[in-house]
Motif scaffolding. Structure first.
Motif, PDB file in Angstrom:
ATOM      1  N   THR A 183      27.532  86.581  35.086  1.00 59.74           N
ATOM      2  CA  THR A 183      26.881  85.279  35.081  1.00 59.74           C
ATOM      3  C   THR A 183      25.545  85.373  34.343  1.00 59.74           C
ATOM      4  N   GLN A 184      24.876  84.240  34.145  1.00 57.58           N
ATOM      5  CA  GLN A 184      23.665  84.254  33.326  1.00 57.58           C
ATOM      6  C   GLN A 184      22.458  83.657  34.052  1.00 57.58           C
ATOM      7  N   THR A 222      11.599  79.500  23.949  1.00 62.04           N
ATOM      8  CA  THR A 222      11.240  78.988  25.266  1.00 62.04           C
ATOM      9  C   THR A 222      12.265  79.421  26.301  1.00 62.04           C
ATOM     10  N   GLN A 223      11.841  79.444  27.572  1.00 62.05           N
ATOM     11  CA  GLN A 223      12.713  79.903  28.657  1.00 62.05           C
ATOM     12  C   GLN A 223      12.793  78.852  29.757  1.00 62.05           C
ATOM     13  N   GLY A 224      13.075  77.624  29.381  1.00 61.89           N
ATOM     14  CA  GLY A 224      13.186  76.558  30.370  1.00 61.89           C
ATOM     15  C   GLY A 224      14.296  76.819  31.363  1.00 61.89           C
ATOM     16  N   ASP A 225      14.104  76.364  32.591  1.00 60.65           N
ATOM     17  CA  ASP A 225      15.096  76.523  33.652  1.00 60.65           C
ATOM     18  C   ASP A 225      16.140  75.421  33.499  1.00 60.65           C
ATOM     19  N   THR A 226      17.309  75.789  33.014  1.00 64.41           N
ATOM     20  CA  THR A 226      18.354  74.807  32.732  1.00 64.41           C
ATOM     21  C   THR A 226      19.109  74.466  34.012  1.00 64.41           C
ATOM     22  N   PHE A 227      19.961  73.444  33.932  1.00 65.04           N
ATOM     23  CA  PHE A 227      20.650  72.939  35.119  1.00 65.04           C
ATOM     24  C   PHE A 227      21.860  73.805  35.435  1.00 65.04           C
ATOM     25  N   ALA A 228      21.663  74.763  36.314  1.00 63.98           N
ATOM     26  CA  ALA A 228      22.748  75.640  36.734  1.00 63.98           C
ATOM     27  C   ALA A 228      22.329  76.363  38.004  1.00 63.98           C
ATOM     28  N   TYR A 229      23.301  76.844  38.737  1.00 66.56           N
ATOM     29  CA  TYR A 229      23.045  77.722  39.862  1.00 66.56           C
ATOM     30  C   TYR A 229      23.653  79.067  39.511  1.00 66.56           C
ATOM     31  N   GLY A 230      23.524  80.053  40.397  1.00 66.13           N
ATOM     32  CA  GLY A 230      24.052  81.374  40.092  1.00 66.13           C
ATOM     33  C   GLY A 230      25.095  81.821  41.076  1.00 66.13           C
ATOM     34  N   PRO A 256      26.632  81.544  44.907  1.00 63.40           N
ATOM     35  CA  PRO A 256      26.623  80.676  46.105  1.00 63.40           C
ATOM     36  C   PRO A 256      26.313  81.432  47.396  1.00 63.40           C
ATOM     37  N   PHE A 257      26.465  82.761  47.404  1.00 68.52           N
ATOM     38  CA  PHE A 257      26.234  83.519  48.626  1.00 68.52           C
ATOM     39  C   PHE A 257      24.756  83.839  48.845  1.00 68.52           C
ATOM     40  N   SER A 258      23.957  83.719  47.811  1.00 63.16           N
ATOM     41  CA  SER A 258      22.507  83.883  47.981  1.00 63.16           C
ATOM     42  C   SER A 258      21.761  82.610  47.625  1.00 63.16           C
ATOM     43  N   PHE A 259      22.501  81.558  47.270  1.00 65.41           N
ATOM     44  CA  PHE A 259      21.875  80.286  46.920  1.00 65.41           C
ATOM     45  C   PHE A 259      21.148  79.734  48.146  1.00 65.41           C
ATOM     46  N   GLY A 260      19.908  79.376  47.986  1.00 67.28           N
ATOM     47  CA  GLY A 260      19.099  78.921  49.103  1.00 67.28           C
ATOM     48  C   GLY A 260      18.304  80.028  49.755  1.00 67.28           C
ATOM     49  N   GLN A 261      18.671  81.308  49.516  1.00 65.32           N
ATOM     50  CA  GLN A 261      17.921  82.435  50.060  1.00 65.32           C
ATOM     51  C   GLN A 261      16.888  82.956  49.063  1.00 65.32           C
ATOM     52  N   VAL A 262      17.253  82.968  47.777  1.00 63.02           N
ATOM     53  CA  VAL A 262      16.342  83.400  46.729  1.00 63.02           C
ATOM     54  C   VAL A 262      16.371  82.365  45.615  1.00 63.02           C
ATOM     55  N   ARG A 263      15.290  82.279  44.874  1.00 59.67           N
ATOM     56  CA  ARG A 263      15.226  81.351  43.748  1.00 59.67           C
ATOM     57  C   ARG A 263      16.099  81.875  42.620  1.00 59.67           C
ATOM     58  N   GLN A 264      16.994  81.040  42.114  1.00 59.68           N
ATOM     59  CA  GLN A 264      17.873  81.402  41.007  1.00 59.68           C
ATOM     60  C   GLN A 264      17.520  80.537  39.810  1.00 59.68           C
ATOM     61  N   VAL A 265      17.301  81.171  38.677  1.00 59.76           N
ATOM     62  CA  VAL A 265      16.870  80.496  37.464  1.00 59.76           C
ATOM     63  C   VAL A 265      17.848  80.839  36.348  1.00 59.76           C
ATOM     64  N   THR A 266      18.226  79.825  35.565  1.00 54.85           N
ATOM     65  CA  THR A 266      19.105  80.050  34.414  1.00 54.85           C
ATOM     66  C   THR A 266      18.330  79.705  33.149  1.00 54.85           C
ATOM     67  N   PRO A 267      17.793  80.711  32.463  1.00 54.70           N
ATOM     68  CA  PRO A 267      16.954  80.432  31.299  1.00 54.70           C
ATOM     69  C   PRO A 267      17.790  80.104  30.063  1.00 54.70           C
TER      70      PRO A 267
END
Length: 768
Positions: free
Chosen positions: A320-321, A733-741, A743-754
């Motif tokens: 994943t990215q 640029t490294q903008g945070d695009t619309f994506a998640y990473g 699902p098992f850690s989503f909400g526990q740590v910040r996930q960013v898709t540059p």
């Protein structure tokens, strides 16, 4: 047909003859018109005489208009090998078919964008993400190739992909290629055009087109043209690994005027740019793609033709990215490679016939779409009752088989009353087993959760549309689709560590109808104003996943419904050098379906509540000189969740997620003729994506967006070759695009898709 410009007369001929025609802008001057009965060839010869253009009849349903070669002036039109196409004019390829019959682009009472093959080539757009940046009101998530969703008009149900049917219908010609799956991310190899039709299209396309339609129109075999093309390229990403691409096409006539074969093949590697410090691996997110298409066209007689074809593509991503924020924004630490596969296959038979009775087009297709993903589930193992495990691996696999038939009959001629009638049927079988395995310090992986699920859907529909030209340029049209969907779902869930099991088989039936009504006025100046009301919706379904059985309130999710009210204009100004299309829309969305994740990382689907969206979209193309074209687009919208379903959540953000309130884009293309039939082409493309949140829950979703995506290119084009250099993300640029990473850690740590870092691509192509 009275006196008018030759280009407009050719458009009228195409509409009255139910044929597709392209390149009419190559013809100049005016014609005195046609009166009487003519064959297609005789009418074309009469209209193009002295207009500086010639025609090629590709088949009985397709005509191409080309500039007249100097040495052929006055000679009878004959097929020849075409050279590079001229700089694209988005309204020059004037006929569109998204409404299931040829319609003049600037006379269509709907918000539609057309991206021609030449524009795709000049901008280096080889996939959906590269194409949709050039039109208004379209955004995409950015989880990775083969994992993304296309979103239209700010109508988003979130970034996750699960049981809900897609809000945007994705079609390869007239064949639907997704149900509830992510976009298969087909490479745009040897395509004729991309059509994006916004707003609910339930009347013509049914469920899955709730916010619009994205169509890939492929090039068809040409009977009397032996032609080939080769393209090769390489790419270098800053701080990443290199990539390459190769593409080939051959058009082979088999029987003069009767049969031809067209073959397309491609392969590419997209270099990775993210590092995993835990696995001690660099550039982990490399993606490989290989595929092709084959089409055989046969002219049975003067009125009937058959095209048999197929398409395949295999897409493999090593990881994943997404990343977790830190000193280096291009790193993360996982326990496993989160691989993804997305394999697509399609076979189709299209039969077309026409006569005094009208035009019949029947498409029968089989589609197989299989995709799978691996996730590091270690962050959620405490919820599965395994106290000794130190690693969890979740694997989800989905295989969708579809058999689809769509037949449409359209009225003949160019009378004041026009109509179409269609029959649609689809059989879909989706098998989606998933398993979570854990590994203790010693020993092999052990399954702790298994869900073996299958869904069978049978959909049938009849649809129709009729339009009547009233006095003084007014046209009234009405259409509707009556449908029935039968759903059968089976699920068997096991938790081997506890010995718990549960299973069910449930059935449901969904019936309804989707109406559409338009009123348009065509002004003598060429401008057009329209009013449109339309509806779309998606069927409901069942939830089966979870460590424990879903609560009674979450065992099912209900159908949702979108009603759209729209006022639009299309203008051609300043001697047709400026074209503008705009629309103001008001959407009411009831019982919004959304895919979400439980704390355990397992998916479920729910109805959030009701919402509405008010917006303005606009596209403009300006040609101040013969060498410069400037295009601009914008979407401004204000969404609101007006009613929250208490079963879904007690707290929901007040806006729809995943789509910003503002997005704008621009594309400038400059072509300078050089000596020896050479041309220099410069392009600059840029777009701003505003801010939004990823999900309905603001606590789990910080703001994303607020970045600029850009691309520059310089190209040198000869009669049968082209050399191009592209620079993507030149500002790095490294903008945070619309994506998640994950699902098992989503909400526990910040996930960013540059964004992908600055990338240089070199491309060489040759036709022969």
């Amino acid at each position: 047909m009275g006196p008018k410009p030759v280009s407009e007369a050719l458009i009228d001929l195409a509409l009255s003859s139910s044929i597709s025609i392209g390149g009419v802008a190559a013809c100049g001057g005016r014609t005195s018109g046609l009166s009487g009965d003519f064959t297609l060839k005789a009418a074309l010869t009469r209209l193009t005489a002295g207009a500086g253009c010639r025609f090629e009849i590709i088949d009985i349903h397709t005509v191409r208009i080309l500039p007249e070669a100097p040495e052929a002036a006055g000679a009878a039109p004959t097929p020849s090998k075409p050279g590079p196409q001229p700089l694209p004019d988005p309204v020059a390829e004037i006929l569109v078919t998204a409404t299931k019959r040829p319609v003049a682009y600037d006379r269509l009472p709907a918000s539609l964008s057309l991206i021609s093959a030449s524009q795709l080539q000049i901008t280096g757009a080889t996939d959906a993400a590269g194409a949709v940046r050039q039109v208004a009101g379209v955004t995409m998530t950015n989880l990775g190739p083969g994992r993304d969703k296309i979103l239209l008009r700010g109508l988003s149900d979130g970034a996750f992909t699960g049981r809900t049917r897609s809000t945007v219908g994705t079609f390869l010609d007239y064949v639907p290629i997704t149900y509830n799956a992510p976009d298969p991310d087909l490479r745009l190899a040897d395509v004729q055009a991309i059509e994006v039709l916004r707003g609910p299209q339930g009347a013509l396309y049914g469920g899955g087109s709730l916010s619009g339609v994205y169509r890939i129109i492929t090039r068809k075999p040409e009977f009397n043209l032996l032609q080939g093309a080769l393209t090769a390229g390489a790419a270098w990403t800053e701080t990443g690994s290199p990539g390459y691409e190769a593409e080939g096409m051959v058009n082979l006539p088999l029987v003069h005027d009767r049969a031809a074969l067209r073959l397309v093949a491609y392969t590419e590697v997209e270099g990775g740019y993210l590092d995993d410090v835990n696995l001690r691996l660099s550039d982990v997110d490399q993606t490989k793609r290989i595929g092709g298409r084959l089409a055989l066209a046969v002219q049975i007689n003067d009125t009937w033709s058959v095209t048999v074809g197929g398409a395949v593509q295999q897409l493999d991503s090593n990881d994943t990215q997404y990343v977790t924020p830190g000193p280096n924004r291009l790193r993360r630490a996982n326990r496993i490679r989160e691989r993804h596969k997305n394999d697509f296959g399609e076979a189709a038979v299209t039969v077309i016939g026409s006569g005094d009775w009208g035009r019949l087009e029947s498409s029968t297709a089989y589609v197989r779409h299989a995709y799978s993903s691996l996730y590091d589930a270690s962050a959620a193992l405490n919820l599965y009752g395994s106290s000794t495990a130190d690693l969890g691996v979740f694997e989800e696999y989905t295989k969708v088989d579809m058999v689809v038939e769509d037949a449409v009959l359209t009225s003949p001629g160019d009378s004041r009353l026009q109509w179409l009638a269609g029959l649609y049927g689809a059989w879909t079988l989706e098998k989606s087993p998933s398993v979570l395995r854990v590994r203790a310090t010693a020993g092999p992986p052990v399954p702790v959760y298994v869900d073996d699920r299958s869904d069978r859907l049978i959909t049938s529909a009849v649809y129709g549309q009729a339009s009547y030209r009233l006095a003084r340029g007014w046209t009234l049209a009405a259409g509707a689709r009556v449908f029935e969907t039968d759903l059968r779902t089976s699920s068997a869930v096991q938790a081997p560590l506890t010995g718990a099991t549960r299973a069910f088989t449930r059935k449901a039936q969904f019936k309804g109808w989707s109406p559409q009504l338009t009123l348009q006025h065509d002004f003598q100046s060429g401008a057009m104003l329209y009013l449109l009301a339309s509806e779309g919706g998606r069927p409901g379904g069942f939830n089966s996943g979870g460590i424990s059985a879903p609560a009674p309130s979450r065992k099912t999710f209900q159908p949702d419904r979108l009603r759209n009210f729209e006022v639009g204009t299309k203008l051609r100004l300043f001697d047709r050098r400026l074209s503008v299309q705009s629309a103001v829309f008001y959407d009411l969305w009831n019982n919004i379906q959304t895919d979400q994740y439980l704390p355990s990382g397992l998916p479920y689907t729910a109805n959030v509540g009701d919402g509405r969206n008010i917006g303005l979209e606009i596209e403009a193309t300006w040609r101040p000189t013969t060498t410069l074209t400037v295009q601009a687009n914008a979407l401004l919208n204000s969404s609101k969740v007006t009613k929250v379903n208490p079963i879904f959540a007690t707290r929901v953000q007040d806006r729809l997620p995943g789509v910003p309130d503002a997005s704008v884009g621009a594309l400038a293309t400059y072509e300078r003729p050089l000596r020896d039939n050479l041309s220099l082409i410069l392009t600059a493309e840029s777009g701003y994506v505003g801010r939004s949140r990823l999900t309905f829950d603001p606590a789990l979703s910080p703001e994303m967006g607020g970045y600029i995506a850009s691309k520059l290119s310089v190209q040198l084009k000869g009669p049968d070759w082209r050399v191009a250099a592209f620079v993507s993300n030149p500002n790095n640029t490294q903008g945070d695009t619309f994506a998640y990473g994950n699902p098992f850690s989503f909400g526990q740590v910040r996930q960013v898709t540059p964004q992908r870092p600055r990338t240089l691509s070199l491309l060489l192509s040759r036709t022969f």
